[in-house]
Enzyme design. Structure first.
Site, short mmCIF file in Angstrom:
data_model
loop_
_atom_site.label_atom_id
_atom_site.label_comp_id
_atom_site.label_asym_id
_atom_site.label_seq_id
_atom_site.Cartn_x
_atom_site.Cartn_y
_atom_site.Cartn_z
N TRP A 133 0.46 -1.18 0.20
CA TRP A 133 0.09 0.37 0.02
C TRP A 133 0.59 1.40 0.06
O TRP A 133 1.76 1.27 0.85
CB TRP A 133 -0.56 -0.16 1.48
CG TRP A 133 -2.20 1.06 1.53
CD1 TRP A 133 -3.31 1.29 0.20
CD2 TRP A 133 -2.28 1.93 3.04
NE1 TRP A 133 -3.71 2.19 1.10
CE2 TRP A 133 -3.47 2.70 2.53
CE3 TRP A 133 -1.62 1.89 3.98
CZ2 TRP A 133 -4.09 3.07 3.33
CZ3 TRP A 133 -2.40 2.76 4.77
CH2 TRP A 133 -2.76 3.42 4.81
N ASP A 214 -0.21 -5.26 9.57
CA ASP A 214 -1.17 -4.89 8.89
C ASP A 214 -2.51 -6.01 8.75
O ASP A 214 -2.29 -6.72 7.14
CB ASP A 214 -1.16 -3.93 7.79
CG ASP A 214 -2.09 -2.72 7.72
OD1 ASP A 214 -2.59 -2.67 7.44
OD2 ASP A 214 -1.38 -1.82 6.59
N LYS A 249 -13.07 -2.23 5.27
CA LYS A 249 -13.56 -3.17 4.79
C LYS A 249 -14.73 -3.97 5.09
O LYS A 249 -16.12 -4.25 3.82
CB LYS A 249 -12.96 -3.77 3.84
CG LYS A 249 -10.88 -2.99 3.76
CD LYS A 249 -11.30 -2.02 2.68
CE LYS A 249 -10.08 -1.17 3.23
NZ LYS A 249 -10.03 0.11 1.90
C1 LMR Z 1 -6.52 1.22 -1.14
O1 LMR Z 1 -5.26 0.63 -0.88
O2 LMR Z 1 -7.16 1.28 -1.96
C2 LMR Z 1 -6.98 1.14 0.34
O3 LMR Z 1 -6.86 1.22 1.50
C3 LMR Z 1 -7.83 2.68 0.24
C4 LMR Z 1 -6.92 3.59 0.79
O4 LMR Z 1 -6.52 4.58 2.14
O5 LMR Z 1 -5.53 3.91 0.04
#
Ligand code: LMR
Length: 404
Positions: A133, A214, A249
């Site tokens: 992420w 996480d 989610k």
């Molecule tokens: C994502 O990875 O798209 C989600 O977790 C939303 C975000 O906050 O980035």
């Protein structure tokens, strides 16, 4: 001063969400930001959540402050979700060693954890998967940590690059922080199997690392308890673990910012001490987390009827993801002339495919398919109707890559 400021930059995921909103095309497809959508392309409020909200409006008699740790019932329920009793009463004792505090979303949990660690272990390096992420790097970098990367995904083979990840873990220094995705790896969907979790736990224990797990997608992989098994394995092997979890989610509470930070200590007393430090830092940041989402989650999880309804809704989301993943994998393999069968077996909302930024831009400009420039695809953005044409369009781009 404001005038002289440099370009602030923007988060790629939030930017892509904005670009999608601004696209006027009626049949645009959103495979960008990580939101679960149903087979009508909607992100509805779950029925269990709606029912709890109605009850809350009727029954709530005060909006007086709670505490920095938020809703105590929420914290206990989330602790129960993260550390379910193992079958037969055997398994990890992590739940008994854990203290959970409510935070503004999973991001809030990560930020409080980062502030806490920066104070206690400023020299530690923070290890982040090469595919992760993007906010992980941004967040831990902003707090001032030195960052390191470990391999995670073998793009050509479409699977976890386990041996290379393990080799990197062997060079983690004692006290270094290692970020692991608890389930439904974002952005690849490539999770370790049970044996691999065991090996990861072992090497991190040998290296005296401090893992942050996480876990933002619990329940969207194989099941609520199943998705927590990797976390249990890590906690069984390591004396101290930090967990950032989210209800964005699995309760579809995105904008309510409902998350939790859990400290698993050698003892519960040690975890209490760590959470006390975290709360002190939270006080200097947002003071207290927002109440609504946590009050809803606490109500859903503590009411047997609502809880059963929620589990059923979550199982439905999971089953839909399974169908979409299978259909997309088949369509993409056919259209690209390359085997993408792994997408059917990987977990959660996301898959990552070797699309270049130019291809992503072409998909956006042509068939109005919006995806991340890194090739991350949120498969929840597809429906029974759109999955085949979208797989064909993306496959045609990937065929070009193969042919080139
Ligand atoms: C994502 O990875 O798209 C989600 O977790 C939303 C975000 O906050 O980035």
């Amino acid at each position: 001063m404001f005038n002289a400021l440099p370009d602030p930059g923007t988060d790629p995921i939030l930017r892509s969400a904005l670009v999608f909103q601004q696209d006027p095309a009626p049949h645009k497809i959103d495979m960008g930001i990580g939101i679960y959508k149903d087979d009508y392309g909607h992100a509805p409020v779950m029925a269990s959540v709606k029912a709890a909200e109605r009850r809350l409006v009727e029954e709530q008699e005060t909006k007086a402050y709670l505490s920095g740790a938020g809703n105590a019932a929420f914290n206990e329920q989330v602790r129960g979700l993260l550390f379910p009793e193992a079958e037969g009463g055997k398994g990890s004792d992590a739940g008994a060693r854990a203290v959970t505090i409510q935070t503004p979303g999973g991001t809030g949990a990560l930020r409080v954890a980062a502030d806490f660690l920066r104070g206690q272990a400023p020299g530690a390096k923070v290890w982040i998967p090469a595919q992760s992420w993007p906010n992980h790097r941004h967040l831990f970098g902003t707090v001032g940590f030195r960052l390191a990367e470990y391999p995670w995904f073998d793009m050509a083979a479409g699977r976890l690059d386990f041996d290379r990840a393990m080799a990197a873990f062997h060079s983690v220094a004692p006290g270094d922080v290692v970020i692991l995705h608890g389930c439904c790896q974002n952005p690849t969907g490539a999770d370790p199997d049970a044996a691999q979790w065991g090996e990861i736990a072992q090497v991190l224990a040998q290296r005296a690392a401090l893992p942050i797990v996480d876990i933002a997608y619990q329940g969207l992989g194989d099941g609520l308890a199943e998705d927590a098994r990797g976390l249990a394995t890590i906690c069984a092997a390591l004396p101290e673990v930090i967990v950032a979890s989210s209800c964005s989610k699995n309760f579809a509470l995105y904008r309510e910012r409902t998350g939790a930070l859990s400290f698993v200590g050698e003892t519960r007393a040690a975890a209490e001490k760590a959470s006390g430090h975290a709360l002190h830092l939270a006080r200097a940041n947002y003071s207290m987390p927002p109440d609504h989402g946590a009050a809803v989650v606490a109500m859903v999880l503590s009411d047997p009827g609502l809880r059963a309804l929620w589990s059923e809704e979550l199982a439905g989301m999971r089953a839909r993801m399974g169908r979409i993943r299978a259909a997309f994998a088949a369509g993409l393999s056919e259209a690209s002339g390359k085997d993408f069968g792994h997408i059917a077996h990987q977990k959660g909302l996301f898959a990552t495919v070797p699309l270049t930024a130019e291809m992503v831009a072409r998909l956006r400009a042509g068939p109005h398919i919006h995806a991340s420039a890194t090739g991350r695809l949120n498969l929840a953005g597809l429906t029974a109707e759109t999955v085949a044409p979208v797989a064909a369009a993306i496959g045609a781009e990937l065929r070009e890559l193969t042919d080139a």
